[in-house]
Design an enzyme around this catalytic site. Structure first.
Site, short mmCIF file in Angstrom:
data_model
loop_
_atom_site.label_atom_id
_atom_site.label_comp_id
_atom_site.label_asym_id
_atom_site.label_seq_id
_atom_site.Cartn_x
_atom_site.Cartn_y
_atom_site.Cartn_z
N CYS A 105 25.72 70.66 -48.37
CA CYS A 105 26.72 71.69 -49.74
C CYS A 105 27.90 70.90 -49.61
O CYS A 105 27.66 69.46 -50.56
CB CYS A 105 26.87 73.19 -49.14
N SER A 106 29.49 70.70 -50.06
CA SER A 106 30.06 70.30 -50.41
C SER A 106 30.26 69.35 -49.75
O SER A 106 32.27 68.23 -49.63
CB SER A 106 31.24 70.87 -50.97
#
Length: 318
Positions: A105-106
């Site tokens: 993800c981030s």
């Protein structure tokens, strides 16, 4: 094969599933004969961290004391927006020493800040792809794949994509049967069809400033099966086709054709998810005309055919 060590970085504001998802995959694989992943977690200073959903995770130790792992995994979450003091410096110093560098993800934002993504093709959650590309022009950001492998670097899209990537790593290390066994236990795809475009908001165009263009945008949404050529839309707005095309793109960020494509795709997805209408009827109602035209649009945008999309995303049979 020798034991492989996996170190998962923890920090305040981490997404708990980014942590637990891949760890469940590696732990599940370790139940197979001859497979061992030694899992460790560490945070700045070794302090417990509070996840973005309110859970508290207690790490095994401090990042400063952690041994160099075979696999260094950096999860994402709200905490990537304001990294913990010293975290980026630790990643800059230690990430190059790991055999494999993984982000979920981030978490890619943290690796980018640490200079570990420059010159590499990567992905991340669709919602932060634009920011990653803008703030780190030396990074090649691909917003579509569930995960991307580039040498020793592996990056994945949002949240559950960390499970997809971890399964791929297990398959690479120990073969398809081991990875398939874990996927079956977790009740997930070993190789998920499609790409992350299917999970992102398709209608991302800005609202036009001028009323005639806003009215056209609304009309397109309400009539995806009508003639939506530039000429027809320009006549509705009272503009010449050339002026309409320029003004529409300037105010919405999309060409009229691209906006129409997104509206039709969104309409077709909604009908596939929410109705029992046949593929032929949906293709006509969405403006594609034929099932084959809709299939081509789905494969291009989502990496999967309409029938498969319905099978996976419709919440009820029928």
């Amino acid at each position: 094969m020798k034991q492989r060590t996996v170190l998962v970085v923890l920090f305040d504001g981490v997404q708990s599933l980014d942590v637990s998802g891949p760890m469940e995959v590696f732990a599940g694989a370790s139940r197979s004969p001859g497979v061992t992943y030694a899992l460790h977690t560490a945070s700045p200073g070794g302090a417990p961290v509070r996840c973005s959903n309110g859970l508290t995770l207690v790490p095994n130790g401090a990042l400063g004391d952690a041994a160099v792992p075979d696999v260094l995994l950096v999860p994402g979450g709200e905490g990537t927006r304001t990294p913990a003091p010293g975290l980026i410096d630790w990643l800059r110093e230690n990430a190059p020493r790991a055999d494999q560098l993984v982000s979920v993800c981030s978490g890619a934002l943290l690796l980018a800040e640490a200079g570990q993504l420059d010159g590499h093709r990567v992905t991340t959650h669709w919602a932060v792809c634009e920011a990653l590309a803008r703030n780190h022009p030396a990074v090649e950001v691909d917003p579509d794949p569930i995960f991307v492998r580039d040498g020793r670097l592996a990056t994945s899209a949002g949240v559950t994509a960390g499970i997809d990537l971890a399964l791929a790593l297990v398959e690479e290390d120990h073969g398809r049967e081991v990875a398939l066994g874990v996927a079956r236990h977790l009740v997930v795809f070993l190789r998920r069809p499609g790409n992350q475009a299917q999970f992102s908001a398709q209608l991302t165009a800005q609202t036009a400033v001028r009323a005639p263009l806003r009215d056209v945008q609304q009309w397109i949404t309400e009539h995806p099966d009508e003639d939506l050529s530039v000429e027809a839309l320009a006549a509705r707005a009272g503009f010449s086709p050339r002026h309409f095309a320029r003004a529409f793109q300037a105010e919405t960020g999309l060409t009229p054709g691209r906006h129409v494509e997104r509206v039709r795709l969104e309409q077709a997805r909604r009908l596939l998810e929410d109705t029992g209408d046949g593929i032929s009827a949906i293709s006509r109602a969405s403006g594609y005309g034929t099932p084959e035209a809709m299939r081509r649009a789905f494969v291009k945008a989502l990496g999967t055919a309409p029938a498969e999309y319905r099978r996976r995303f419709r919440p009820h049979p029928g």
